[in-house]
Write a protein that holds these residues in place. Structure first.
Motif, PDB file in Angstrom:
ATOM      1  N   GLU A 112       0.842  -1.136  -0.251  1.00 27.23           N
ATOM      2  CA  GLU A 112       0.326  -0.043  -0.269  1.00 27.23           C
ATOM      3  C   GLU A 112       0.493   1.567   0.012  1.00 27.23           C
ATOM      4  OE1 GLU A 112      -3.599   2.708  -0.429  1.00 27.23           O
ATOM      5  OE2 GLU A 112      -2.920   0.589  -0.574  1.00 27.23           O
ATOM      6  N   ARG A 144       1.717   1.569  -3.052  1.00 29.61           N
ATOM      7  CA  ARG A 144       0.598   1.925  -4.247  1.00 29.61           C
ATOM      8  C   ARG A 144      -0.103   3.456  -3.869  1.00 29.61           C
ATOM      9  NH1 ARG A 144      -4.120   3.184  -4.242  1.00 29.61           N
ATOM     10  NH2 ARG A 144      -3.868   3.660  -2.263  1.00 29.61           N
ATOM     11  N   ARG A 145       0.219   3.882  -3.161  1.00 30.31           N
ATOM     12  CA  ARG A 145       0.090   5.374  -2.936  1.00 30.31           C
ATOM     13  C   ARG A 145       1.131   6.750  -3.725  1.00 30.31           C
ATOM     14  NH1 ARG A 145      -1.355   4.320   2.740  1.00 30.31           N
ATOM     15  NH2 ARG A 145       0.757   4.292   3.119  1.00 30.31           N
ATOM     16  N   THR A 146       2.238   6.478  -3.827  1.00 31.93           N
ATOM     17  CA  THR A 146       3.109   6.346  -3.786  1.00 31.93           C
ATOM     18  C   THR A 146       3.105   6.928  -6.172  1.00 31.93           C
ATOM     19  OG1 THR A 146       5.004   6.527  -2.159  1.00 31.93           O
ATOM     20  CG2 THR A 146       5.735   6.580  -4.586  1.00 31.93           C
ATOM     21  N   GLN A 178       0.313   8.830  -7.133  1.00 31.96           N
ATOM     22  CA  GLN A 178       0.594  10.022  -6.985  1.00 31.96           C
ATOM     23  C   GLN A 178       1.386  10.495  -8.207  1.00 31.96           C
ATOM     24  OE1 GLN A 178       2.058  10.657  -3.659  1.00 31.96           O
ATOM     25  NE2 GLN A 178       1.265  12.529  -2.773  1.00 31.96           N
TER      26      GLN A 178
END
Length: 463
Positions: free
Chosen positions: A146, A149-151, A154
């Motif tokens: 996760e 995944r967030r990075t 973006q």
């Protein structure tokens, strides 16, 4: 099921052409036939074939001459030679000319089809290897959990824009890879990607590196030098370690960002530049601004869209995928056979703190593959390779990610630790965890723990 292939069969005997083409069509392939080397050369140059089968002895040009012609014309389709008058010298010459195989007539259908399937399989492997090498030349970011995944969400969001991006993260986390990914997924991808490490260039030379200079503009300026900004025209410039840029250069960089113009040292007029600017740093820019070591106005110009790269210790769930990726890289680059990593080895690597982050892991994977014994990297190999004093008993629980990912990480670590504590006796480990033996096996399978591999690593005689 074998993959359908396009075959070219060359033979001056009509019966041979008919029987071979029939056999291949029944096996699911498509066959084109011709009765001379000259016709075969024309077909091979004008159409795409997966494999050519050619007789050696034919009127006019023979099969060996066809091999030479194909090679000289740049046709790379693999060729299998056939002959009813075969002898060792003929086979050797055919091989030296590039023939993949040499079959003696009459050829049993089973052997013929097996030879063709092997040849096609080899071609596919070579094609996959070429693609792998091409990919290795590009810049791949590997993640599963996760945190990354967030990075990467973006990165995907901002890549196609002209927005300035500030990439934040510790040394070795892959900041330049992210910058290259941003460039490659932007409208400027066909333009240049130019990098400068601000911490690696002496303060007195950084202006010349960035903006260029004219001949004779200072002692040692023997000729004109085009700076990084001009080199990046219609592309992207990546300024790594921007937090280490000297203050006097920060003011000049600010002017370039505001006006899209650079002026060479000794130049008479400014030069317009069309460049997207990406920056990165491992330092705390907010704190540097407070300490008057970084200009606040420049900070606001570059800190439009920050992207944070987590350290490897905060994305431990990605380590198995990264190890697999780096192992494939190392194998391809060195021509080595794949070297598997056991579950305990991966768990140990997940337990390491990795102060050098992904870069350190990449180097460690190569070292482990060199030290591997019995064709695999096991726990003993990891213990041998990690620096003295390093702990490999730390928790492999992810410090980021969803609750499910963190719980699975804890369960996997607990299961492996209990196995080790009970000398890899599954019954005892299951009892200690208050699990039925069948439930223990099921849980191990869910967590990706290969119990046979783990037990063999402890006791090679166990099966």
């Amino acid at each position: 099921m074998p993959q359908k292939a396009q075959l070219l069969i060359v033979d001056d005997e009509a019966n041979t052409l008919a029987s071979l083409s029939r056999a291949f069509r029944l096996a699911g392939h498509e066959a084109v036939v011709c009765d001379s080397a000259a016709k075969a050369l024309d077909l091979a140059r004008s159409r795409s074939f997966d494999l050519i089968l050619s007789d050696v002895v034919m009127p006019g040009k023979d099969g060996l001459a066809l091999l030479e012609d194909l090679k000289s014309q740049g046709v790379v389709t693999p060729v299998v030679m056939m002959s009813g008058q075969a002898h060792i010298e003929m086979a050797v010459r055919a091989t030296r000319l590039g023939a993949l195989d040499f079959l003696e007539k009459p050829i049993a259908t089973e052997k013929l089809l097996l030879t063709v399937e092997n040849a096609l399989r080899l071609q596919r492997l070579e094609s996959e290897n070429r693609q792998l090498r091409e990919r290795l030349g590009k810049h791949e970011i590997v993640w599963k959990g996760e945190a990354m995944r967030r990075t990467m969400a973006q990165v995907e969001r901002v890549a196609a824009s002209e927005t300035r991006v500030c990439i934040l993260g510790e040394t070795g986390t892959g900041k330049e890879l992210v910058a290259r990914t941003l460039h490659e997924h932007s409208s400027r991808a066909s333009g240049p990607f130019i990098t400068l490490n601000c911490a690696a260039v002496p303060a007195e030379l950084i202006e010349s590196e960035l903006f260029g200079h004219e001949k004779g503009s200072f002692t040692g300026a023997a000729g004109r030098h085009v700076g990084k900004f001009e080199q990046a025209e219609h592309g992207t410039i990546f300024l790594d370690e921007i937090g280490d840029m000297p203050l006097h250069m920060q003011a000049k960089l600010l002017r370039v960002l505001e006006e899209s113009e650079v002026e060479r040292i000794g130049g008479e007029k400014p030069i317009r530049v069309d460049v997207r600017v990406l920056v990165a740093t491992h330092r705390d820019l907010d704190q540097l601004v407070k300490e008057n070591k970084f200009r606040q106005d420049l900070f606001h110009r570059i800190y439009v869209f920050p992207v944070y790269l987590p350290p490897l210790r905060d994305r431990r769930e990605d380590i198995p995928s990264l190890v697999e990726h780096f192992a494939a890289q190392v194998s391809a680059q060195n021509g080595w056979k794949p070297v598997p990593f056991t579950d305990e080895a991966l768990a140990a690597l997940q337990g390491h703190t990795w102060p050098g982050n992904v870069r350190e892991l990449r180097n460690m994977v190569e070292r482990l593959m060199l030290l591997a014994s019995d064709g695999k990297v096991d726990l003993a190999t990891v213990r041998l390779a990690l620096p003295q004093g390093s702990s490999i008993t730390g928790s492999a629980i992810p410090e980021s990610g969803s609750l499910v990912e963190r719980v699975q990480g804890f369960e996997r670590e607990t299961l492996l630790a209990e196995l080790k504590r009970n000398h890899y006796n599954v019954t005892s480990a299951a009892k200690a965890l208050h699990l039925e033996r069948s439930h223990f096996y099921k849980k191990a399978e869910q967590l990706g723990v290969d119990l046979r591999t783990v037990r063999r690593e402890q006791d090679p005689s166990h099966d």
